[in-house]
Write a protein that holds these residues in place. Structure first.
Motif, mmCIF file in Angstrom:
data_model
loop_
_atom_site.group_PDB
_atom_site.id
_atom_site.type_symbol
_atom_site.label_atom_id
_atom_site.label_comp_id
_atom_site.label_asym_id
_atom_site.label_seq_id
_atom_site.Cartn_x
_atom_site.Cartn_y
_atom_site.Cartn_z
ATOM 1 N N ALA A 199 0.852 -1.189 0.000
ATOM 2 C CA ALA A 199 0.000 0.000 0.000
ATOM 3 C C ALA A 199 0.882 1.231 0.000
ATOM 4 C CB ALA A 199 -0.901 0.021 1.224
ATOM 5 N N LEU A 200 0.613 2.147 -0.925
ATOM 6 C CA LEU A 200 1.186 3.483 -0.883
ATOM 7 C C LEU A 200 2.720 3.457 -0.815
ATOM 8 C CD1 LEU A 200 -1.427 5.015 1.570
ATOM 9 C CD2 LEU A 200 -1.558 4.804 -0.898
ATOM 10 N N ILE A 201 3.335 3.039 -1.921
ATOM 11 C CA ILE A 201 4.786 2.939 -2.006
ATOM 12 C C ILE A 201 5.332 4.143 -2.767
ATOM 13 C CG2 ILE A 201 6.732 1.511 -2.715
ATOM 14 C CD1 ILE A 201 4.884 0.277 -0.544
ATOM 15 N N GLU A 202 6.320 4.820 -2.217
ATOM 16 C CA GLU A 202 6.885 6.001 -2.858
ATOM 17 C C GLU A 202 7.708 5.611 -4.085
ATOM 18 O OE1 GLU A 202 11.002 6.519 -0.269
ATOM 19 O OE2 GLU A 202 9.221 7.674 0.305
ATOM 20 N N ASP A 203 8.027 6.602 -4.905
ATOM 21 C CA ASP A 203 8.826 6.405 -6.129
ATOM 22 C C ASP A 203 8.155 5.461 -7.111
ATOM 23 O OD1 ASP A 203 10.804 8.107 -5.145
ATOM 24 O OD2 ASP A 203 11.842 6.469 -4.130
ATOM 25 N N THR A 204 6.834 5.463 -7.143
ATOM 26 C CA THR A 204 6.087 4.689 -8.131
ATOM 27 C C THR A 204 5.133 5.637 -8.848
ATOM 28 O OG1 THR A 204 4.319 4.123 -6.571
ATOM 29 C CG2 THR A 204 6.184 2.613 -6.701
ATOM 30 N N ALA A 205 4.745 5.261 -10.059
ATOM 31 C CA ALA A 205 3.856 6.121 -10.841
ATOM 32 C C ALA A 205 2.522 6.327 -10.134
ATOM 33 C CB ALA A 205 3.641 5.511 -12.227
ATOM 34 N N MET A 206 2.042 5.294 -9.464
ATOM 35 C CA MET A 206 0.740 5.378 -8.819
ATOM 36 C C MET A 206 0.743 6.358 -7.648
ATOM 37 S SD MET A 206 -1.584 2.240 -7.419
ATOM 38 C CE MET A 206 -1.219 1.355 -8.923
ATOM 39 N N MET A 207 1.881 6.466 -6.957
ATOM 40 C CA MET A 207 1.973 7.302 -5.764
ATOM 41 C C MET A 207 3.000 8.408 -5.948
ATOM 42 S SD MET A 207 -0.028 6.646 -3.189
ATOM 43 C CE MET A 207 -1.441 6.374 -4.253
ATOM 44 N N SER A 208 3.023 9.025 -7.135
ATOM 45 C CA SER A 208 4.035 10.045 -7.413
ATOM 46 C C SER A 208 3.835 11.292 -6.561
ATOM 47 C CB SER A 208 4.011 10.419 -8.903
ATOM 48 O OG SER A 208 2.724 10.882 -9.280
ATOM 49 N N ASN A 209 2.595 11.617 -6.222
ATOM 50 C CA ASN A 209 2.339 12.809 -5.416
ATOM 51 C C ASN A 209 1.048 12.630 -4.618
ATOM 52 O OD1 ASN A 209 2.646 15.400 -4.382
ATOM 53 N ND2 ASN A 209 1.510 16.335 -6.064
ATOM 54 N N PRO A 210 1.047 11.739 -3.627
ATOM 55 C CA PRO A 210 -0.201 11.443 -2.909
ATOM 56 C C PRO A 210 -0.624 12.598 -2.020
ATOM 57 C CG PRO A 210 1.649 10.350 -1.860
ATOM 58 C CD PRO A 210 2.180 10.951 -3.126
ATOM 59 N N PRO A 211 -1.926 12.873 -1.932
ATOM 60 C CA PRO A 211 -2.407 13.934 -1.046
ATOM 61 C C PRO A 211 -2.267 13.527 0.416
ATOM 62 C CG PRO A 211 -4.243 12.727 -1.996
ATOM 63 C CD PRO A 211 -3.003 12.212 -2.675
ATOM 64 N N GLU A 212 -2.333 14.494 1.288
ATOM 65 C CA GLU A 212 -2.196 14.229 2.716
ATOM 66 C C GLU A 212 -3.299 13.308 3.221
ATOM 67 O OE1 GLU A 212 -0.704 13.874 6.299
ATOM 68 O OE2 GLU A 212 0.301 14.857 4.609
ATOM 69 N N SER A 213 -4.482 13.381 2.597
ATOM 70 C CA SER A 213 -5.575 12.506 3.010
ATOM 71 C C SER A 213 -5.233 11.035 2.816
ATOM 72 C CB SER A 213 -6.848 12.853 2.226
ATOM 73 O OG SER A 213 -6.639 12.664 0.825
ATOM 74 N N VAL A 214 -4.372 10.754 1.816
ATOM 75 C CA VAL A 214 -3.915 9.389 1.585
ATOM 76 C C VAL A 214 -2.788 9.037 2.546
ATOM 77 C CG1 VAL A 214 -2.788 7.868 -0.078
ATOM 78 C CG2 VAL A 214 -4.669 9.343 -0.817
ATOM 79 N N ARG A 215 -1.828 9.926 2.682
ATOM 80 C CA ARG A 215 -0.700 9.680 3.593
ATOM 81 C C ARG A 215 -1.181 9.424 5.025
ATOM 82 N NH1 ARG A 215 4.423 11.403 1.854
ATOM 83 N NH2 ARG A 215 4.438 12.432 -0.176
ATOM 84 N N SER A 216 -2.238 10.113 5.422
ATOM 85 C CA SER A 216 -2.701 10.026 6.802
ATOM 86 C C SER A 216 -3.284 8.664 7.150
ATOM 87 C CB SER A 216 -3.749 11.109 7.070
ATOM 88 O OG SER A 216 -4.921 10.878 6.295
ATOM 89 N N LYS A 217 -3.544 7.822 6.144
ATOM 90 C CA LYS A 217 -4.086 6.496 6.397
ATOM 91 C C LYS A 217 -3.031 5.532 6.937
ATOM 92 C CE LYS A 217 -7.649 6.723 2.779
ATOM 93 N NZ LYS A 217 -8.821 6.575 3.663
ATOM 94 N N ILE A 218 -1.742 5.891 6.832
ATOM 95 C CA ILE A 218 -0.657 4.979 7.185
ATOM 96 C C ILE A 218 -0.219 5.218 8.624
ATOM 97 C CG2 ILE A 218 1.620 4.139 6.546
ATOM 98 C CD1 ILE A 218 -0.549 3.687 4.437
ATOM 99 N N PRO A 219 -0.508 4.301 9.537
ATOM 100 C CA PRO A 219 -0.159 4.512 10.943
ATOM 101 C C PRO A 219 1.334 4.736 11.183
ATOM 102 C CG PRO A 219 -1.751 2.744 10.765
ATOM 103 C CD PRO A 219 -1.335 3.089 9.365
ATOM 104 N N ILE A 220 2.183 4.120 10.381
ATOM 105 C CA ILE A 220 3.619 4.273 10.593
ATOM 106 C C ILE A 220 4.093 5.686 10.260
ATOM 107 C CG2 ILE A 220 4.499 3.597 8.311
ATOM 108 C CD1 ILE A 220 6.519 1.800 9.758
ATOM 109 N N GLY A 221 3.259 6.448 9.553
ATOM 110 C CA GLY A 221 3.538 7.853 9.333
ATOM 111 C C GLY A 221 4.331 8.196 8.096
#
Length: 258
Positions: A199-221
Motif C-alpha cells: 500500500a502506498l509505495i513512494e517512487d512509483t507512478a501510482m503514488m508520485s504525489n499522494p495527497p495528505e488525506s492518503v498519507r494520513s491512512k498509514i499509521p507508521i507515518g
C-alpha cells in the motif's frame, strides 16, 4: 558444515513492470544474489531506463540481463514477449508478475457509473488475465525442474476496496484466488506461489504525489519504500516452505490478513 550457497544463485527471474520503483529495486536485489534478470517494460519511453538497469545489473558477477518491451494488456503480445525471453535468456525459474494499471480513478466516493464495462474488462485483462497467462507459460518448465517460484504483486486495495476504483480493487483480489489455486495444485512439484500486497509505495507512478488525506491512512507515518517490497519478494523466492500466502506491506493500515 552448513551449505552456504544461496539458493537463488544462477536462477533466472522474469520481472514484469521492471522499470517502476518496485520492479527496479527487486531486480537489483535478485542480481546481487546472483540471479539473471529478464526486464520487462511497457512504454517505449522507458527503454532508456531499462537499458540503464541492464548496465547496472550486469556489474554483478555472472549475472545476465536483457530488456523486452511488451504491452501486457494483450494476450498475444504476452505470448510473444514470453517467447522472446526464452529465446534470449532461457526459461524463467522465478516469475515476479508485477505489472498493472489502475483504470479510471474515481476514488472511494466515486460513482460506479463512471467505470464502463469495457474499462473494467481491460483493467482485469492487464491486472489478472495476463498474470494468469504468464504463470501458465512458466509452470511447465518449473515442473520439469521440480523448482519454481510465482509471485504476484497485488495491493491492499484487494482487501479494503482501496482509493482508486472497483475495477482495480477487484482485479487485484482476483490474483489472490489465482495464487491460492496455483499453490495448492503445484506445491508438491516444488513450485511455490505467493502474493505481496503493498500500500502506498513512494517512487512509483501510482503514488508520485499522494495527497495528505492518503498519507494520513498509514499509521507508521510515511509511505513505503520500493526496497522494502523487494526484500519481501526475495524472501518469498528463497523460502521453499512459504506458499499460499498474501503478504501485506501497508505500514499498519490494515489489521491481520485477508
Amino acid at each position: 558444515m552448513a551449505n552456504t550457497e544461496d539458493i537463488l544463485r544462477g536462477k533466472l527471474v522474469l520481472i514484469t513492470g521492471c522499470t517502476g520503483g518496485v520492479g527496479q529495486a527487486t531486480a537489483r536485489v535478485f542480481a546481487a544474489r546472483g540471479c539473471s534478470v529478464a526486464i520487462h517494460y511497457n512504454s517505449p519511453s522507458s527503454r532508456d531506463k531499462a537499458f540503464q538497469l541492464i548496465a547496472e545489473l550486469t556489474q554483478c558477477p555472472g549475472v545476465r540481463a536483457a530488456a523486452f518491451q511488451a504491452d501486457l494488456s494483450s494476450y498475444d503480445a504476452t505470448r510473444a514477449f514470453y517467447a522472446e525471453v526464452v529465446k534470449d535468456l532461457g526459461s524463467p525459474n522465478i516469475l515476479f508478475s508485477n505489472h498493472g494499471v489502475t483504470g479510471p480513478r474515481i476514488g472511494p466516493e466515486g460513482d460506479i457509473a463512471d467505470v464502463s464495462p469495457e474499462a473494467f474488462e481491460e483493467t482485469w485483462r492487464t491486472n489478472a488475465g495476463t498474470h494468469f497467462l504468464l504463470a501458465q507459460l512458466c509452470i511447465p518448465y518449473m515442473q520439469q525442474q521440480k523448482w519454481g517460484r510465482i509471485i504476484f504483486t497485488s495491493s491492499v486495495a484487494a482487501g479494503t476496496g482501496g482509493v482508486i476504483g472497483p475495477q482495480y480493487a477487484s482485479s487485484k483480489a482476483a490474483l489472490h484466488g489465482l495464487m491460492h489455486w496455483l499453490s495448492l495444485r503445484y506445491c508438491k512439484d516444488g513450485i511455490t506461489a505467493n502474493v505481496v500486497a503493498p500500500a502506498l509505495i513512494e517512487d512509483t507512478a501510482m503514488m508520485s504525489n499522494p495527497p495528505e488525506s492518503v498519507r494520513s491512512k498509514i499509521p507508521i507515518g510515511r509511505l513505503g519504500k520500493p526496497d522494502e517490497i523487494a526484500s519481501i519478494v526475495t524472501l518469498l523466492a528463497s523460502n521453499g516452505y512459504m506458499t499460499n500466502k498474501v503478504i501485506v506491506a501497508d505500514g499498519g493500515w490494515t489489521i491481520g490478513g485477508f
